[in-house]
Design a protein around this motif. Sequence first.
Motif, PDB file in Angstrom:
ATOM      1  N   SER A 113       0.869  -1.236   0.163  1.00 31.07           N
ATOM      2  CA  SER A 113      -0.038  -0.025   0.051  1.00 31.07           C
ATOM      3  C   SER A 113       1.060   1.177   0.243  1.00 31.07           C
ATOM      4  N   LEU A 114       0.283   2.604  -0.193  1.00 32.65           N
ATOM      5  CA  LEU A 114       0.903   3.728  -0.279  1.00 32.65           C
ATOM      6  C   LEU A 114       1.413   4.099   0.998  1.00 32.65           C
ATOM      7  N   ASP A 115       2.782   4.495   1.260  1.00 30.88           N
ATOM      8  CA  ASP A 115       3.603   4.854   2.375  1.00 30.88           C
ATOM      9  C   ASP A 115       2.931   6.005   2.996  1.00 30.88           C
ATOM     10  N   LYS A 116       2.905   5.987   4.121  1.00 30.42           N
ATOM     11  CA  LYS A 116       2.360   7.428   4.962  1.00 30.42           C
ATOM     12  C   LYS A 116       2.619   8.516   4.529  1.00 30.42           C
ATOM     13  N   GLN A 117       4.078   8.959   4.235  1.00 32.26           N
ATOM     14  CA  GLN A 117       4.591  10.038   3.749  1.00 32.26           C
ATOM     15  C   GLN A 117       4.032  10.288   2.423  1.00 32.26           C
ATOM     16  N   SER A 118       3.612   9.587   1.667  1.00 30.79           N
ATOM     17  CA  SER A 118       3.178   9.664   0.237  1.00 30.79           C
ATOM     18  C   SER A 118       1.788   9.949   0.178  1.00 30.79           C
ATOM     19  N   LEU A 171      10.421  -0.647  -7.491  1.00 31.28           N
ATOM     20  CA  LEU A 171       9.153  -1.021  -6.739  1.00 31.28           C
ATOM     21  C   LEU A 171       9.125  -0.484  -5.582  1.00 31.28           C
ATOM     22  N   ASP A 172       9.692   0.688  -5.298  1.00 32.28           N
ATOM     23  CA  ASP A 172       9.516   1.680  -4.189  1.00 32.28           C
ATOM     24  C   ASP A 172       8.234   2.337  -4.271  1.00 32.28           C
ATOM     25  N   SER A 173       7.651   2.175  -3.072  1.00 31.42           N
ATOM     26  CA  SER A 173       6.369   3.141  -2.814  1.00 31.42           C
ATOM     27  C   SER A 173       6.481   4.479  -2.947  1.00 31.42           C
ATOM     28  N   GLY A 174       5.622   5.307  -3.672  1.00 26.80           N
ATOM     29  CA  GLY A 174       5.894   6.612  -3.715  1.00 26.80           C
ATOM     30  C   GLY A 174       5.119   7.365  -4.654  1.00 26.80           C
ATOM     31  N   ILE A 175       5.299   8.793  -4.833  1.00 26.72           N
ATOM     32  CA  ILE A 175       4.705   9.434  -5.813  1.00 26.72           C
ATOM     33  C   ILE A 175       5.794  10.545  -6.293  1.00 26.72           C
ATOM     34  N   VAL A 176       5.603  10.404  -7.931  1.00 29.48           N
ATOM     35  CA  VAL A 176       6.573  11.408  -8.713  1.00 29.48           C
ATOM     36  C   VAL A 176       6.226  12.729  -8.526  1.00 29.48           C
ATOM     37  N   GLN A 177       7.245  13.763  -8.121  1.00 23.92           N
ATOM     38  CA  GLN A 177       6.708  15.049  -7.967  1.00 23.92           C
ATOM     39  C   GLN A 177       7.736  15.889  -8.625  1.00 23.92           C
ATOM     40  N   ASN A 178       7.208  17.105  -8.552  1.00 25.93           N
ATOM     41  CA  ASN A 178       7.847  18.389  -9.078  1.00 25.93           C
ATOM     42  C   ASN A 178       7.060  19.728  -8.612  1.00 25.93           C
ATOM     43  N   ASN A 179       7.799  20.456  -7.598  1.00 29.19           N
ATOM     44  CA  ASN A 179       7.087  21.421  -7.068  1.00 29.19           C
ATOM     45  C   ASN A 179       7.788  22.964  -7.868  1.00 29.19           C
ATOM     46  N   ASN A 210      -4.864  -6.406  -4.491  1.00 27.85           N
ATOM     47  CA  ASN A 210      -6.265  -6.282  -3.614  1.00 27.85           C
ATOM     48  C   ASN A 210      -5.757  -5.560  -2.248  1.00 27.85           C
ATOM     49  N   ASN A 211      -4.380  -5.570  -1.732  1.00 29.60           N
ATOM     50  CA  ASN A 211      -3.984  -4.932  -0.572  1.00 29.60           C
ATOM     51  C   ASN A 211      -3.645  -3.510  -0.899  1.00 29.60           C
ATOM     52  N   SER A 212      -3.217  -3.140  -1.900  1.00 31.59           N
ATOM     53  CA  SER A 212      -2.560  -1.818  -2.245  1.00 31.59           C
ATOM     54  C   SER A 212      -3.785  -0.973  -2.794  1.00 31.59           C
ATOM     55  N   TRP A 213      -4.658  -1.605  -3.690  1.00 32.96           N
ATOM     56  CA  TRP A 213      -5.646  -0.719  -4.207  1.00 32.96           C
ATOM     57  C   TRP A 213      -6.435   0.436  -3.280  1.00 32.96           C
ATOM     58  N   PRO A 214      -6.944  -0.090  -2.272  1.00 32.64           N
ATOM     59  CA  PRO A 214      -7.827   0.711  -1.481  1.00 32.64           C
ATOM     60  C   PRO A 214      -6.773   2.208  -0.977  1.00 32.64           C
ATOM     61  N   SER A 215      -5.544   2.217  -0.763  1.00 30.97           N
ATOM     62  CA  SER A 215      -4.864   3.219  -0.490  1.00 30.97           C
ATOM     63  C   SER A 215      -4.568   4.098  -1.676  1.00 30.97           C
ATOM     64  N   ILE A 216      -4.470   3.366  -2.946  1.00 25.47           N
ATOM     65  CA  ILE A 216      -4.436   4.297  -4.265  1.00 25.47           C
ATOM     66  C   ILE A 216      -5.651   4.898  -4.612  1.00 25.47           C
ATOM     67  N   ALA A 217      -6.789   4.286  -4.283  1.00 28.31           N
ATOM     68  CA  ALA A 217      -8.048   4.692  -4.806  1.00 28.31           C
ATOM     69  C   ALA A 217      -8.333   5.980  -3.775  1.00 28.31           C
ATOM     70  N   GLU A 218      -7.961   6.019  -2.396  1.00 26.80           N
ATOM     71  CA  GLU A 218      -8.169   6.861  -1.466  1.00 26.80           C
ATOM     72  C   GLU A 218      -7.100   8.230  -1.894  1.00 26.80           C
ATOM     73  N   TRP A 219      -5.989   7.971  -2.518  1.00 28.05           N
ATOM     74  CA  TRP A 219      -5.088   8.985  -2.801  1.00 28.05           C
ATOM     75  C   TRP A 219      -5.719   9.822  -3.927  1.00 28.05           C
ATOM     76  N   PHE A 220      -6.189   9.197  -4.852  1.00 34.26           N
ATOM     77  CA  PHE A 220      -6.677   9.812  -6.140  1.00 34.26           C
ATOM     78  C   PHE A 220      -8.102  10.636  -5.524  1.00 34.26           C
ATOM     79  N   SER A 221      -8.846   9.955  -4.585  1.00 40.56           N
ATOM     80  CA  SER A 221     -10.259  10.485  -4.286  1.00 40.56           C
ATOM     81  C   SER A 221     -10.019  11.840  -3.386  1.00 40.56           C
ATOM     82  N   LYS A 222      -8.817  12.055  -2.940  1.00 42.82           N
ATOM     83  CA  LYS A 222      -8.795  13.288  -1.882  1.00 42.82           C
ATOM     84  C   LYS A 222      -8.300  14.245  -2.823  1.00 42.82           C
ATOM     85  N   LYS A 223      -8.997  15.756  -2.250  1.00 39.98           N
ATOM     86  CA  LYS A 223      -8.728  16.666  -3.139  1.00 39.98           C
ATOM     87  C   LYS A 223      -7.615  17.607  -2.637  1.00 39.98           C
TER      88      LYS A 223
END
Length: 300
Positions: free
Chosen positions: A40-45, A262-270, A287-300
């Motif tokens: 699943s997506l790590d807490k920092q990401s 295969l490190d968890s994380g988000i590609v960024q550029n600020n 099945n384990n990772s998808w809920p955290s992924i869907a949640e990340w995309f759903s957050k505004k």
Amino acid sequence: MSRTTRKIIITIIGIVIVIALAFTLKKNVQYDRGASENYSLDKQSEKVNNGIMVFCYHRVLKNSLGVNIAKTLSTNSQLHDFEVPINQFEYQMKFLHDHHIKVISGDQMVKMTNSKKPIKGKYAVLTFDDIDRSTIDNAIPVMKKYKFPFTTFIITGNTGEYREGTKLATWNQIHYAKKMAGDLMTVGLHTNNMHYLTKSLVPIFDLKQNYHKFTKDFAVSRKVMRKEMNYYANSFAYPYGGGTTQTNDFLHTQHLDWIATLDSGIVQNNGHKHSNLQYTPRMIINNNSWPSIAEWFSKK
């Protein structure tokens, strides 16, 4: 022999093959997965509001009787950690479409990440390791429906072979996939013949004595890709998620736009600082990772 009889025989053979897969040895190799214990997506990401998430798929299997029996009986990671049922894959692609998530190509990710313009919003890049028949038969038609670009990382010296319970696509099948998908499909390198483990379950290229074999293998993989696809691949995905300092340093000299881990994380550029795409994080989708992924995309 009637058509019905042939279908029954083919079905039985398929079930036997898949059940045989269920009893293959589970390899407990340690995949790189960042700070996550279950992909699943790590807490920092989770706190990142703008960026690109790179998806990593392996198998997209039909919900057949044989597959379901095998999954019930087996602990094989290919049927659990690295498999997504086709109905779930269809749901995930529909989720991206319905949530207006911009699915971009690897090349677009490179341009956005290296630009002086900051990334605003959330994006997805779709990748597939190994490219077996399930990618071609089950995944590509769905992505084509939504016009989603994707990258397939090919083990150039293992095409058409049985590996870890699956039959990899032949070059003819890969050519067909490219013809079917057109510009939506990009190909990347996944070694030529170094996608395997030692008896101690260590990736073969992690051994210091195999460094020069790795460099030669990379050169061969690029040559084969050029011959088969008429394409100078600009991306590479590490088997098992990552390499050594030596292999990393070598790959950084090979004019690759991005190297997938295969490190968890988000590609960024600020706008001032951006992710190093020589260590591009990817999320294994299951099945384990998808809920955290869907949640990340759903957050505004």
